[in-house]
Motif scaffolding. Structure first.
Motif, PDB file in Angstrom:
ATOM      1  N   ILE A  27       0.847  -1.189   0.000  1.00 29.87           N
ATOM      2  CA  ILE A  27       0.000   0.000   0.000  1.00 29.87           C
ATOM      3  C   ILE A  27       0.880   1.235   0.000  1.00 29.87           C
ATOM      4  N   GLY A  28       0.656   2.093  -0.981  1.00 25.57           N
ATOM      5  CA  GLY A  28       1.426   3.325  -1.080  1.00 25.57           C
ATOM      6  C   GLY A  28       0.506   4.528  -1.100  1.00 25.57           C
ATOM      7  N   LYS A  29       0.887   5.527  -0.353  1.00 29.02           N
ATOM      8  CA  LYS A  29       0.147   6.795  -0.364  1.00 29.02           C
ATOM      9  C   LYS A  29       0.850   7.720  -1.343  1.00 29.02           C
ATOM     10  N   VAL A  30       0.110   8.179  -2.327  1.00 29.92           N
ATOM     11  CA  VAL A  30       0.706   8.976  -3.389  1.00 29.92           C
ATOM     12  C   VAL A  30       0.320  10.445  -3.267  1.00 29.92           C
ATOM     13  N   LEU A  31      -0.915  10.722  -2.990  1.00 28.29           N
ATOM     14  CA  LEU A  31      -1.399  12.098  -2.980  1.00 28.29           C
ATOM     15  C   LEU A  31      -1.311  12.704  -1.584  1.00 28.29           C
ATOM     16  N   ASP A  34      -5.008  16.333   1.164  1.00 22.97           N
ATOM     17  CA  ASP A  34      -6.192  16.947   0.551  1.00 22.97           C
ATOM     18  C   ASP A  34      -6.506  16.358  -0.819  1.00 22.97           C
ATOM     19  N   GLY A  35      -5.818  15.265  -1.178  1.00 23.58           N
ATOM     20  CA  GLY A  35      -6.130  14.554  -2.415  1.00 23.58           C
ATOM     21  C   GLY A  35      -5.506  15.136  -3.664  1.00 23.58           C
ATOM     22  N   THR A  36      -4.535  16.021  -3.513  1.00 17.19           N
ATOM     23  CA  THR A  36      -3.879  16.602  -4.678  1.00 17.19           C
ATOM     24  C   THR A  36      -2.465  16.065  -4.795  1.00 17.19           C
ATOM     25  N   GLY A  37      -1.892  16.245  -5.980  1.00 18.10           N
ATOM     26  CA  GLY A  37      -0.524  15.801  -6.192  1.00 18.10           C
ATOM     27  C   GLY A  37      -0.057  16.106  -7.595  1.00 18.10           C
ATOM     28  N   GLN A  38       1.173  15.774  -7.838  1.00 20.37           N
ATOM     29  CA  GLN A  38       1.794  16.007  -9.132  1.00 20.37           C
ATOM     30  C   GLN A  38       1.773  14.729  -9.963  1.00 20.37           C
ATOM     31  N   LEU A  42       2.612  10.373  -9.213  1.00 21.80           N
ATOM     32  CA  LEU A  42       1.898   9.194  -9.701  1.00 21.80           C
ATOM     33  C   LEU A  42       2.815   8.304 -10.526  1.00 21.80           C
ATOM     34  N   LEU A  43       3.569   8.920 -11.425  1.00 20.65           N
ATOM     35  CA  LEU A  43       4.488   8.149 -12.261  1.00 20.65           C
ATOM     36  C   LEU A  43       5.518   7.402 -11.414  1.00 20.65           C
ATOM     37  N   ALA A  44       6.082   8.079 -10.433  1.00 17.76           N
ATOM     38  CA  ALA A  44       7.082   7.447  -9.573  1.00 17.76           C
ATOM     39  C   ALA A  44       6.481   6.281  -8.797  1.00 17.76           C
ATOM     40  N   ASN A  45       5.276   6.431  -8.335  1.00 18.52           N
ATOM     41  CA  ASN A  45       4.656   5.365  -7.555  1.00 18.52           C
ATOM     42  C   ASN A  45       4.159   4.221  -8.422  1.00 18.52           C
ATOM     43  N   MET A  46       3.786   4.501  -9.670  1.00 16.17           N
ATOM     44  CA  MET A  46       3.452   3.420 -10.585  1.00 16.17           C
ATOM     45  C   MET A  46       4.697   2.574 -10.855  1.00 16.17           C
ATOM     46  N   GLU A  47       5.836   3.246 -11.035  1.00 15.53           N
ATOM     47  CA  GLU A  47       7.109   2.543 -11.223  1.00 15.53           C
ATOM     48  C   GLU A  47       7.448   1.733  -9.977  1.00 15.53           C
ATOM     49  N   TRP A  48       7.274   2.328  -8.795  1.00 15.44           N
ATOM     50  CA  TRP A  48       7.563   1.636  -7.532  1.00 15.44           C
ATOM     51  C   TRP A  48       6.750   0.352  -7.426  1.00 15.44           C
ATOM     52  N   GLU A  56       1.529  -7.571  -9.319  1.00 17.61           N
ATOM     53  CA  GLU A  56       0.814  -8.145 -10.456  1.00 17.61           C
ATOM     54  C   GLU A  56      -0.395  -7.303 -10.817  1.00 17.61           C
ATOM     55  N   ILE A  57      -0.992  -6.666  -9.812  1.00 18.83           N
ATOM     56  CA  ILE A  57      -2.144  -5.791 -10.006  1.00 18.83           C
ATOM     57  C   ILE A  57      -1.876  -4.496  -9.255  1.00 18.83           C
ATOM     58  N   VAL A  58      -2.083  -3.377  -9.932  1.00 21.90           N
ATOM     59  CA  VAL A  58      -1.925  -2.062  -9.321  1.00 21.90           C
ATOM     60  C   VAL A  58      -3.267  -1.367  -9.430  1.00 21.90           C
ATOM     61  N   SER A  59      -3.856  -1.079  -8.287  1.00 22.42           N
ATOM     62  CA  SER A  59      -5.168  -0.439  -8.250  1.00 22.42           C
ATOM     63  C   SER A  59      -5.006   1.008  -7.816  1.00 22.42           C
ATOM     64  N   MET A  60      -5.492   1.918  -8.646  1.00 23.90           N
ATOM     65  CA  MET A  60      -5.409   3.345  -8.339  1.00 23.90           C
ATOM     66  C   MET A  60      -6.794   3.960  -8.467  1.00 23.90           C
ATOM     67  N   SER A  61      -7.103   4.847  -7.552  1.00 29.34           N
ATOM     68  CA  SER A  61      -8.373   5.552  -7.590  1.00 29.34           C
ATOM     69  C   SER A  61      -8.071   7.039  -7.698  1.00 29.34           C
ATOM     70  N   LEU A  62      -8.354   7.596  -8.854  1.00 30.46           N
ATOM     71  CA  LEU A  62      -7.969   8.968  -9.152  1.00 30.46           C
ATOM     72  C   LEU A  62      -9.151   9.764  -9.680  1.00 30.46           C
ATOM     73  N   GLY A  63      -9.082  11.050  -9.524  1.00 31.37           N
ATOM     74  CA  GLY A  63     -10.044  11.947 -10.157  1.00 31.37           C
ATOM     75  C   GLY A  63      -9.309  12.781 -11.183  1.00 31.37           C
TER      76      GLY A  63
END
Length: 101
Positions: A27-31, A34-38, A42-48, A56-63
């Motif tokens: 489990i990684g916290k990316v944002l 307040d739910g904002t980020g650069q 996201l790219l760095a954490n997708m790579e991580w 095997e599965i990466v689940s992200m919930s984004l707006g």
């Protein structure tokens, strides 16, 4: 979400387990809080997740706005999926007045 996937049912005496109670989660916290980020976060954490953790599965919930798939994040998902065979699931709909974007 984590308990829906990998919950062991401890809180219900084993009656209500997740759909994959033996799954190992990273489990990684990316944002920010307040739910904002650069995009770079996201790219760095997708790579991580895909490369460093061998997920095997990466689940992200984004707006955010809808795209045609040619934006950097969509292209990164495509590239990482092809290179690592990770399945990315990206839920949209966390923003907008009706949660539709």
């Amino acid at each position: 979400m984590a308990s829906t996937v990998a919950g062991n049912g401890a809180a219900s005496g084993g009656r209500e387990k997740g759909v994959a109670p033996g799954a190992r989660l990273h489990i990684g916290k990316v944002l920010s809080d307040d739910g904002t980020g650069q995009d770079s976060w996201l790219l760095a954490n997708m790579e991580w997740a895909a490369r460093d953790q061998h997920a095997e599965i990466v689940s992200m919930s984004l707006g955010g706005p809808s795209t045609d798939g040619s934006d950097p994040l969509s292209m990164a998902v495509d590239r990482l999926s092809e290179e690592t065979r990770a399945l990315f699931t990206v839920a949209a709909g966390n923003s907008g007045p009706d949660g539709s974007s």
